[in-house]
Design an enzyme around this catalytic site. Sequence first.
Site, PDB file in Angstrom:
ATOM      1  N   GLU A 131       1.025  -1.532   0.052  1.00  0.00           N
ATOM      2  CA  GLU A 131      -0.097   0.261  -0.255  1.00  0.00           C
ATOM      3  C   GLU A 131       1.021   1.306   0.288  1.00  0.00           C
ATOM      4  O   GLU A 131       1.945   1.229   1.057  1.00  0.00           O
ATOM      5  CB  GLU A 131      -0.715   0.232   1.146  1.00  0.00           C
ATOM      6  CG  GLU A 131      -1.199   1.157   1.401  1.00  0.00           C
ATOM      7  CD  GLU A 131      -2.518   1.102   2.931  1.00  0.00           C
ATOM      8  OE1 GLU A 131      -2.313   0.097   3.764  1.00  0.00           O
ATOM      9  OE2 GLU A 131      -3.086   1.252   3.200  1.00  0.00           O
ATOM     10  N   ASP A 175      15.427  -1.245  13.473  1.00  0.00           N
ATOM     11  CA  ASP A 175      15.697  -0.126  13.161  1.00  0.00           C
ATOM     12  C   ASP A 175      14.666   0.785  12.815  1.00  0.00           C
ATOM     13  O   ASP A 175      14.805   1.762  11.659  1.00  0.00           O
ATOM     14  CB  ASP A 175      16.165  -1.144  11.012  1.00  0.00           C
ATOM     15  CG  ASP A 175      17.194   0.264  10.657  1.00  0.00           C
ATOM     16  OD1 ASP A 175      17.659   1.012  11.357  1.00  0.00           O
ATOM     17  OD2 ASP A 175      17.004   0.215   9.338  1.00  0.00           O
ATOM     18  N   ASP A 191       9.589  -0.156   6.676  1.00  0.00           N
ATOM     19  CA  ASP A 191      10.575  -0.955   6.311  1.00  0.00           C
ATOM     20  C   ASP A 191      11.138  -1.675   7.249  1.00  0.00           C
ATOM     21  O   ASP A 191      12.170  -1.382   8.332  1.00  0.00           O
ATOM     22  CB  ASP A 191      11.738   0.018   6.152  1.00  0.00           C
ATOM     23  CG  ASP A 191      13.973  -0.087   5.526  1.00  0.00           C
ATOM     24  OD1 ASP A 191      13.719  -0.821   5.687  1.00  0.00           O
ATOM     25  OD2 ASP A 191      13.760   1.437   5.826  1.00  0.00           O
TER      26      ASP A 191
HETATM   27  N1  LIG Z   1       4.671   2.228   1.549  1.00  0.00           N
HETATM   28  C1  LIG Z   1       5.652   3.024   1.179  1.00  0.00           C
HETATM   29  N2  LIG Z   1       4.175   4.318   0.953  1.00  0.00           N
HETATM   30  C2  LIG Z   1       5.349   5.282   0.244  1.00  0.00           C
HETATM   31  N3  LIG Z   1       6.554   5.719   0.562  1.00  0.00           N
HETATM   32  C3  LIG Z   1       7.266   4.691   0.838  1.00  0.00           C
HETATM   33  C4  LIG Z   1       6.810   3.170   1.058  1.00  0.00           C
HETATM   34  N4  LIG Z   1       7.437   2.559   1.183  1.00  0.00           N
HETATM   35  C5  LIG Z   1       8.578   3.705   1.572  1.00  0.00           C
HETATM   36  N5  LIG Z   1       8.904   4.766   0.529  1.00  0.00           N
HETATM   37  C6  LIG Z   1       9.275   5.922   1.622  1.00  0.00           C
HETATM   38  O1  LIG Z   1      11.121   5.517   0.268  1.00  0.00           O
HETATM   39  C7  LIG Z   1      12.198   5.270   1.290  1.00  0.00           C
HETATM   40  C8  LIG Z   1      12.136   4.419   1.991  1.00  0.00           C
HETATM   41  O2  LIG Z   1      11.872   3.277   2.271  1.00  0.00           O
HETATM   42  P1  LIG Z   1      12.424   1.652   3.402  1.00  0.00           P
HETATM   43  O3  LIG Z   1      11.166   1.356   3.444  1.00  0.00           O
HETATM   44  O4  LIG Z   1      12.921   3.078   4.511  1.00  0.00           O
HETATM   45  O5  LIG Z   1      13.522   1.560   2.475  1.00  0.00           O
HETATM   46  P2  LIG Z   1      14.933   1.805   2.692  1.00  0.00           P
HETATM   47  O6  LIG Z   1      15.466   0.434   3.272  1.00  0.00           O
HETATM   48  O7  LIG Z   1      16.326   2.679   1.189  1.00  0.00           O
HETATM   49  O8  LIG Z   1      15.699   2.723   3.536  1.00  0.00           O
HETATM   50  C9  LIG Z   1       9.939   5.584   2.704  1.00  0.00           C
HETATM   51  O9  LIG Z   1      11.539   6.975   3.162  1.00  0.00           O
HETATM   52  C10 LIG Z   1       9.202   6.580   1.954  1.00  0.00           C
HETATM   53  O10 LIG Z   1       9.929   8.379   1.474  1.00  0.00           O
HETATM   54 MG   LIG Z   2      14.186   3.474   5.652  1.00  0.00          MG
END
Ligand SMILES: Nc1ncnc2c1ncn2[C@@H]1O[C@H](COP(=O)(O)OP(=O)(O)O)[C@@H](O)[C@H]1O
Ligand SMILES: [Mg+2]
Length: 242
Positions: A131, A175, A191
Amino acid sequence: MGVRLKDADQMKVREDVFDEVTLIALYKLVHKKLISVIGGPISTGKEANVFYGEQDGRGIAIKIYRIQTANFKAMSEYLTGDRRFSSIRGSRKEIIFAWTKKEYSNLARAYEAGIPVPQPLAFDRNILLMEFLGESERPYPQLRVAAVDDPAATYREILGYMETLFVKARLVHADLSEYNILYAQRPYLIDMGQAVTLDHPRAASFLFRDVKNINRFFSRYCDVQDEEEIMQRILGKARQEP
Ligand SMILES: Nc1ncnc2c1ncn2[C@@H]1O[C@H](COP(=O)(O)OP(=O)(O)O)[C@@H](O)[C@H]1O
Ligand SMILES: [Mg+2]
């Protein structure tokens, strides 16, 4: 905006961007109608890229773990200590695929426990669909830059999520910080690839690290609770509810 994917041929547009493994996974997800639009990039992180996308007109986040990530050795520790994935050995690719599946499973457990996380939708190889948390193709801001009306209430809310995650979903995020929390009206945890089950030998120390991170961030904005007391409360509740 993004490439609208009426048929697989249009994927060729992206051939310069994605490696072969990723393209095959994308083809499969498009073929199964789990992705109808691949939009622009949202984030380029250490291990993964996140793109905006759509599924039946609904916004989704497409998280693509890079096969050539520098961090795949560190990933192994979080996998082998977790009974669900302890048998995972082998190649870089297999570790990344297991990691993707692990993030999917972790999000599903958290979601089922009622914690605000993106609902996981599907995964294939190194690609996770979930989502989209945002508006007009823009993700909600990370907590570190969000305008929070009532920091003390948000702090308590996040402690509550950590407790529910531990006691009900039997997971530690591992994390957690102002980077992995999105905020709009309320905090959302994101994440979760590295999140581990309570049987991981370092589960309690990961929880302590999460608590310290959250306290460090909020101590600038409101009173925070004693770290040891938070730990004892959460560990105590988990023991009552085996
Ligand atoms: N489900 C989501 N909906 C909207 N934005 C997301 C979502 N998942 C990740 N993001 C965007 O991508 C960025 C990095 O996601 P993240 O899961 O933290 O990956 P990483 O492992 O690179 O830190 C988040 O800070 C956000 O801006
Ligand atoms: Mg992250």
